[in-house]
Design a protein around this motif. Structure first.
Motif, PDB file in Angstrom:
ATOM      1  N   LEU A  13      15.074   7.929  -1.613  1.00 33.98           N
ATOM      2  CA  LEU A  13      15.702   7.613  -0.331  1.00 33.98           C
ATOM      3  C   LEU A  13      15.107   8.403   0.839  1.00 33.98           C
ATOM      4  N   SER A  14      14.450   9.521   0.551  1.00 34.68           N
ATOM      5  CA  SER A  14      14.019  10.400   1.642  1.00 34.68           C
ATOM      6  C   SER A  14      12.509  10.531   1.808  1.00 34.68           C
ATOM      7  N   SER A  15      11.723   9.981   0.900  1.00 30.68           N
ATOM      8  CA  SER A  15      10.266  10.132   0.983  1.00 30.68           C
ATOM      9  C   SER A  15       9.685   9.146   1.987  1.00 30.68           C
ATOM     10  N   TRP A  16       8.915   9.676   2.929  1.00 35.06           N
ATOM     11  CA  TRP A  16       8.299   8.842   3.965  1.00 35.06           C
ATOM     12  C   TRP A  16       6.893   9.359   4.255  1.00 35.06           C
ATOM     13  N   GLU A  17       6.020   8.438   4.669  1.00 30.77           N
ATOM     14  CA  GLU A  17       4.701   8.791   5.168  1.00 30.77           C
ATOM     15  C   GLU A  17       4.324   7.819   6.277  1.00 30.77           C
ATOM     16  N   LEU A  18       3.542   8.279   7.227  1.00 32.68           N
ATOM     17  CA  LEU A  18       3.172   7.457   8.378  1.00 32.68           C
ATOM     18  C   LEU A  18       1.994   6.563   8.020  1.00 32.68           C
ATOM     19  N   ASP A  19       2.087   5.297   8.400  1.00 35.79           N
ATOM     20  CA  ASP A  19       0.993   4.342   8.241  1.00 35.79           C
ATOM     21  C   ASP A  19       0.683   3.782   9.621  1.00 35.79           C
ATOM     22  N   VAL A  20      -0.351   4.310  10.258  1.00 36.04           N
ATOM     23  CA  VAL A  20      -0.648   3.960  11.656  1.00 36.04           C
ATOM     24  C   VAL A  20      -0.977   2.484  11.832  1.00 36.04           C
ATOM     25  N   PRO A  21      -1.840   1.868  10.996  1.00 38.16           N
ATOM     26  CA  PRO A  21      -2.121   0.443  11.189  1.00 38.16           C
ATOM     27  C   PRO A  21      -0.873  -0.428  11.107  1.00 38.16           C
ATOM     28  N   VAL A  22       0.011  -0.129  10.161  1.00 36.97           N
ATOM     29  CA  VAL A  22       1.244  -0.912  10.066  1.00 36.97           C
ATOM     30  C   VAL A  22       2.134  -0.658  11.271  1.00 36.97           C
ATOM     31  N   LEU A  23       2.174   0.572  11.751  1.00 39.01           N
ATOM     32  CA  LEU A  23       2.965   0.885  12.934  1.00 39.01           C
ATOM     33  C   LEU A  23       2.469   0.089  14.140  1.00 39.01           C
ATOM     34  N   LEU A  24       1.158  -0.058  14.251  1.00 39.70           N
ATOM     35  CA  LEU A  24       0.595  -0.875  15.325  1.00 39.70           C
ATOM     36  C   LEU A  24       0.984  -2.340  15.155  1.00 39.70           C
ATOM     37  N   LEU A  25       0.979  -2.825  13.918  1.00 42.84           N
ATOM     38  CA  LEU A  25       1.386  -4.213  13.671  1.00 42.84           C
ATOM     39  C   LEU A  25       2.852  -4.425  14.034  1.00 42.84           C
ATOM     40  N   VAL A  26       3.691  -3.461  13.684  1.00 40.71           N
ATOM     41  CA  VAL A  26       5.112  -3.558  14.038  1.00 40.71           C
ATOM     42  C   VAL A  26       5.278  -3.630  15.555  1.00 40.71           C
ATOM     43  N   GLY A  61      11.944  -4.195   9.747  1.00 38.94           N
ATOM     44  CA  GLY A  61      12.473  -3.088   8.948  1.00 38.94           C
ATOM     45  C   GLY A  61      11.921  -3.096   7.532  1.00 38.94           C
ATOM     46  N   THR A  62      11.866  -4.268   6.911  1.00 34.38           N
ATOM     47  CA  THR A  62      11.292  -4.360   5.565  1.00 34.38           C
ATOM     48  C   THR A  62       9.819  -3.997   5.576  1.00 34.38           C
ATOM     49  N   LEU A  63       9.110  -4.405   6.620  1.00 32.28           N
ATOM     50  CA  LEU A  63       7.692  -4.064   6.738  1.00 32.28           C
ATOM     51  C   LEU A  63       7.502  -2.547   6.778  1.00 32.28           C
ATOM     52  N   VAL A  64       8.353  -1.857   7.518  1.00 29.81           N
ATOM     53  CA  VAL A  64       8.277  -0.398   7.600  1.00 29.81           C
ATOM     54  C   VAL A  64       8.645   0.242   6.268  1.00 29.81           C
ATOM     55  N   VAL A  65       9.737  -0.214   5.651  1.00 25.05           N
ATOM     56  CA  VAL A  65      10.180   0.368   4.384  1.00 25.05           C
ATOM     57  C   VAL A  65       9.120   0.178   3.305  1.00 25.05           C
ATOM     58  N   ALA A  66       8.524  -1.006   3.247  1.00 28.95           N
ATOM     59  CA  ALA A  66       7.548  -1.292   2.196  1.00 28.95           C
ATOM     60  C   ALA A  66       6.299  -0.435   2.315  1.00 28.95           C
ATOM     61  N   THR A  67       5.898  -0.091   3.521  1.00 29.63           N
ATOM     62  CA  THR A  67       4.602   0.561   3.729  1.00 29.63           C
ATOM     63  C   THR A  67       4.692   2.036   4.108  1.00 29.63           C
ATOM     64  N   MET A  68       5.901   2.545   4.375  1.00 30.19           N
ATOM     65  CA  MET A  68       6.014   3.932   4.807  1.00 30.19           C
ATOM     66  C   MET A  68       7.064   4.738   4.059  1.00 30.19           C
ATOM     67  N   SER A  69       7.907   4.092   3.243  1.00 34.69           N
ATOM     68  CA  SER A  69       8.933   4.836   2.512  1.00 34.69           C
ATOM     69  C   SER A  69       8.458   5.105   1.089  1.00 34.69           C
ATOM     70  N   ALA A  70       9.382   5.364   0.188  1.00 33.97           N
ATOM     71  CA  ALA A  70       9.045   5.776  -1.170  1.00 33.97           C
ATOM     72  C   ALA A  70       8.102   4.821  -1.911  1.00 33.97           C
ATOM     73  N   PRO A  71       8.254   3.475  -1.791  1.00 32.55           N
ATOM     74  CA  PRO A  71       7.284   2.616  -2.479  1.00 32.55           C
ATOM     75  C   PRO A  71       5.839   2.900  -2.075  1.00 32.55           C
ATOM     76  N   ALA A  72       5.612   3.216  -0.797  1.00 37.10           N
ATOM     77  CA  ALA A  72       4.255   3.541  -0.357  1.00 37.10           C
ATOM     78  C   ALA A  72       3.836   4.938  -0.824  1.00 37.10           C
ATOM     79  N   VAL A  73       4.763   5.888  -0.792  1.00 36.40           N
ATOM     80  CA  VAL A  73       4.443   7.261  -1.188  1.00 36.40           C
ATOM     81  C   VAL A  73       4.040   7.319  -2.660  1.00 36.40           C
ATOM     82  N   TYR A  74       4.711   6.520  -3.502  1.00 32.80           N
ATOM     83  CA  TYR A  74       4.486   6.592  -4.942  1.00 32.80           C
ATOM     84  C   TYR A  74       3.613   5.445  -5.473  1.00 32.80           C
ATOM     85  N   ALA A  75       3.112   4.563  -4.585  1.00 31.07           N
ATOM     86  CA  ALA A  75       2.349   3.402  -5.047  1.00 31.07           C
ATOM     87  C   ALA A  75       1.054   3.786  -5.738  1.00 31.07           C
TER      88      ALA A  75
END
Length: 325
Positions: A13-26, A61-75
């Motif tokens: 629930l708490s793991s996050w990382e920044l993904d700049v290209p996705v942030l630009l897309l958002v 929101g789903t785009l951010v969660v998928a690419t910057m939260s725990a699924p992205a951190v542990y992918a």
């Protein structure tokens, strides 16, 4: 790349990382949408709040969660977060974006000339081909199978730029099916009525489970060289990890199918009510009083409307829909 710490519920629930290209897309998607909503409000027009919430929360929101939260951190350490990440991108995020109806917002908010360009682009030959329901369904299925059963996914794990491109690929493939079915009727063939669309969504929900089943039952490891080398000591067995990923894909696909189908059914009910209201107004307008036939003792007689005297197919349908007097 170091191994992330052991995955717990708290870190999930708490793991996050920044993904700049996705942030630009958002930002590229969200800023014009917000501008369109504000432009309508300045003109005194309203944009439905549920559409805004669907676009911002379920879509972006789903785009951010998928690419910057725990699924992205542990992918890069576990397969199942990567599988969950991918299915969020090609099924859940497109549904949220489509429910926000950004194309209709653009047509309403843009100047007439620009809105005309949007309409022409959405009804062009290439768009019609790519969004034809059978073609778009095949493209989604082919995209998912290509990701998992070719070197595509394993290569994307090694090269960040290709991983970002895969995100975009999954998102676009999902949007090709969802957006026209929910929002752009003019991009669909005439036979694609609401009942047909409901059937297509049901079939699509079944087809979306195919990649997950294939992943669960696949005899060899997907991106096995990567995950065997990068699996942390606390990770489950790599084969079990892949089965978990396939299960996550199937579960998410089936969960998405239900609200997708409900959205189609709601649109169908609204379209039927609107059609019935228009038909009733037309029929009421044709009830013209005739002159008295025999004198003051008799009241005015209503002229029998055309649908009661003719035997054509349209007249028969109207008689069936009108309540008996």
């Amino acid at each position: 790349m170091g191994s992330p710490p052991e995955l717990t519920l708290g870190r999930l629930l708490s793991s996050w990382e920044l993904d700049v290209p996705v942030l630009l897309l958002v930002a590229l998607l969200g800023v014009p949408y917000g501008w369109g909503v504000l432009r309508l409000r300045r003109r005194g027009e309203r944009w439905p709040l549920p559409r805004l919430a669907a676009f911002a929360l379920l879509g972006l929101g789903t785009l951010v969660v998928a690419t910057m939260s725990a699924p992205a951190v542990y992918a890069h350490a576990l397969f199942w977060p990567a599988a969950l990440q991918n299915v969020l991108l090609d099924l859940v995020a497109p549904l949220g974006l489509a429910l926000g109806d950004p194309l209709r917002l653009a047509v309403r908010a843009l100047p007439e000339r620009a809105a005309g360009r949007v309409r022409r682009a959405m009804t062009g030959r290439l768009v019609r081909l790519l969004t034809f329901p059978l073609v778009s369904t095949a493209l989604v299925l082919a995209t998912e199978l290509t990701v998992y059963f070719t070197p595509y996914f394993g290569t994307a794990l090694r090269h960040g730029w290709l991983h970002e491109l895969m995100y975009l690929h999954l998102l676009l493939a999902g949007c090709l099916f969802v957006v026209p079915v929910l929002t752009r009727e003019e991009a669909l063939p005439p036979w694609c009525t609401h009942p047909v669309r409901a059937a297509l969504v049901f079939v699509d929900g079944v087809i979306d489970a195919v990649p997950g089943i294939a992943v669960m039952t696949h005899g060899s490891l997907i991106a096995g060289a990567w995950y065997l080398h990068h699996a942390p000591s606390w990770a489950p067995d790599v084969h079990h990890d892949q089965q978990l990923g396939g299960g996550a894909m199937i579960g998410t696909a089936e969960l998405v199918a239900l609200p997708f189908l409900l959205a189609i059914l709601v649109q169908w009910a609204r379209a039927e009510r609107a059609e019935t209201a228009v038909l009733d107004r037309r029929l009421d307008a044709e009830l013209v009083p005739a002159a008295p036939a025999a004198g003051p003792a008799q009241g005015p007689e209503l002229v029998r409307p055309w649908w009661e005297t003719e035997n054509g197919e349209v007249a028969q349908r109207i008689r069936q829909r009108r309540p008996s007097p």
